[in-house]
Design an enzyme around this catalytic site. Structure first.
Site, mmCIF file in Angstrom:
data_model
loop_
_atom_site.group_PDB
_atom_site.id
_atom_site.type_symbol
_atom_site.label_atom_id
_atom_site.label_comp_id
_atom_site.label_asym_id
_atom_site.label_seq_id
_atom_site.Cartn_x
_atom_site.Cartn_y
_atom_site.Cartn_z
ATOM 1 N N LYS A 167 22.971 -17.466 30.518
ATOM 2 C CA LYS A 167 23.950 -16.508 29.970
ATOM 3 C C LYS A 167 23.397 -15.814 28.728
ATOM 4 O O LYS A 167 23.639 -14.623 28.507
ATOM 5 C CB LYS A 167 25.264 -17.222 29.643
ATOM 6 C CG LYS A 167 26.355 -16.321 29.074
ATOM 7 C CD LYS A 167 26.812 -15.316 30.087
ATOM 8 C CE LYS A 167 27.949 -14.401 29.740
ATOM 9 N NZ LYS A 167 28.362 -14.141 28.406
ATOM 10 N N GLU A 174 22.018 -7.334 28.548
ATOM 11 C CA GLU A 174 23.204 -6.483 28.316
ATOM 12 C C GLU A 174 23.004 -5.597 27.076
ATOM 13 O O GLU A 174 23.305 -4.399 27.103
ATOM 14 C CB GLU A 174 24.400 -7.424 28.143
ATOM 15 C CG GLU A 174 25.749 -6.806 27.988
ATOM 16 C CD GLU A 174 26.812 -7.914 27.841
ATOM 17 O OE1 GLU A 174 27.160 -8.554 28.841
ATOM 18 O OE2 GLU A 174 27.287 -8.132 26.704
HETATM 19 O O1 LIG Z 1 29.010 -11.206 30.160
HETATM 20 C C1 LIG Z 1 30.023 -10.945 29.540
HETATM 21 O O2 LIG Z 1 31.172 -11.005 30.000
HETATM 22 C C2 LIG Z 1 29.875 -10.499 28.110
HETATM 23 O O3 LIG Z 1 28.552 -10.613 27.704
HETATM 24 C C3 LIG Z 1 30.731 -11.346 27.210
HETATM 25 O O4 LIG Z 1 30.211 -12.651 27.193
HETATM 26 C C4 LIG Z 1 30.957 -10.785 25.828
HETATM 27 O O5 LIG Z 1 31.516 -9.531 25.889
HETATM 28 C C5 LIG Z 1 29.731 -10.822 24.966
HETATM 29 O O6 LIG Z 1 29.637 -12.118 24.445
HETATM 30 C C6 LIG Z 1 29.701 -9.855 23.817
HETATM 31 O O7 LIG Z 1 28.569 -10.177 23.077
HETATM 32 P P1 LIG Z 1 28.202 -9.511 21.710
HETATM 33 O O8 LIG Z 1 29.411 -9.693 20.822
HETATM 34 O O9 LIG Z 1 27.027 -10.299 21.211
HETATM 35 O O10 LIG Z 1 27.932 -8.086 21.996
#
Ligand SMILES: O=C(O)[C@H](O)[C@@H](O)[C@H](O)[C@H](O)COP(=O)(O)O
Length: 297
Positions: A167, A174
């Site tokens: 993850k 991401e």
């Molecule tokens: O896969 C997901 O559903 C997202 O990644 C989720 O886990 C969340 O939106 C992030 O944790 C945001 O992460 P940041 O705050 O570090 O951008």
């Protein structure tokens, strides 16, 4: 149908409870916010479940998760299983597994992706732990993931910590993808050559190489606010990008895109960057170049 205790009914946990119930599972939810909670305390949640129990922890990573796991180690019995689904750093999983393992309680770490859309679309799941524990929790994983082949939305990635590691890397990616779309958006806007910027992004949704769910979400955001004028250019981070880079350094893996994306977020929080003031000062020093000075009255 199986029964599950679910701790943490925030943006993620609340919707997960709904999806699990829709699949026919009995879910007892606990949250500090009494309005959404099914029971008044962690002890009540444990008492409401028949042994051997499965309890899913979905609270903010860090202190809150550690506290919950520590309390569960006291409340649960041998043969129970804890699933930790927050965005925790993978190094914490070994400690949690050890603490619970001393009491004969199993442990799985799960990276859960899908955000607020998960209830409707299902969640992508990355799991770390033993095969026996994964098999035991499979009815819940199957309820939470999207319909379709299991291997396209679920993976038993390895031993304890592997789920959160997967993850972490997912979130690093991401960061990079979001940054690339964002830079493209800014350039389209800045050049003035393209008249319909939201239209270009919209047209990229089908057939193109860069189509993706993130792109669709950007298109949606632009539909409500075509220049994103309502937003401040300020971006937080929750840790996963930093941990990804720390791992990249430890493993000597070049990760220039993810680093740039993380540092762009840091830059977004600075109204008046000391580093860029230093660059301006240096250009003035060696080249006599013009600088902008603060207007003071
Ligand atoms: O896969 C997901 O559903 C997202 O990644 C989720 O886990 C969340 O939106 C992030 O944790 C945001 O992460 P940041 O705050 O570090 O951008």
């Amino acid at each position: 149908m199986a029964q599950l205790g679910l701790i943490g009914l925030g943006k993620m946990g609340f919707n997960m409870r709904e999806r699990l119930r829709e699949a026919g599972h009995r879910v007892v939810g606990y949250d500090r916010n009494a309005e959404v909670s099914d029971v008044a305390s962690l002890a009540d949640l444990v008492a409401a479940l028949e042994a051997p129990r499965v309890v899913w922890v979905m609270v903010p990573a860090g202190a809150a998760t550690r506290q919950t796991i520590t309390e569960l180690a006291e409340l649960l019995d041998e043969g129970d299983l804890v699933i930790e689904g927050g965005n925790s750093r993978y190094t914490e999983d070994a400690e949690h597994a050890e603490l619970l393992g001393r009491r004969g309680i199993g442990y799985l770490d799960v990276g859960v992706s899908g955000g607020v859309w998960g209830k409707e679309n299902g969640y992508g799941l990355m799991v770390g732990g033993s095969t026996a524990d994964v098999e035991r929790a499979m009815p819940f994983f199957d309820a939470l993931r999207p319909e379709g082949p299991r291997e396209e939305s679920f993976v038993h990635a390895g031993g304890v910590g592997a789920g959160h590691y997967a993850k972490m890397v997912h979130n690093g990616i991401e960061y990079g993808l979001m940054q690339a779309y964002a830079e493209g958006f800014e350039l389209l806007e800045a050049s003035g050559v393209v008249q319909d910027v939201p239209g270009v992004l919209k047209a990229w949704q089908r057939g193109t190489v860069v189509r993706s769910w993130l792109l669709e979400l950007l298109v949606e955001a632009l539909e409500n606010d075509p220049e994103l004028a309502e937003l401040e250019a300020y971006v937080e981070d929750s840790g996963e990008g930093r941990w990804t880079l720390e791992e990249a350094i430890d493993n000597a893996v070049p990760a220039p895109v993810i680093s740039a994306a993380l540092f762009a977020r840091f830059a977004s929080r600075q109204e008046n960057s000391p580093a860029m003031r230093a660059v301006a000062a240096l250009r003035k020093q060696f080249g006599g170049h013009t600088v902008k000075t603060k207007v003071t009255d």
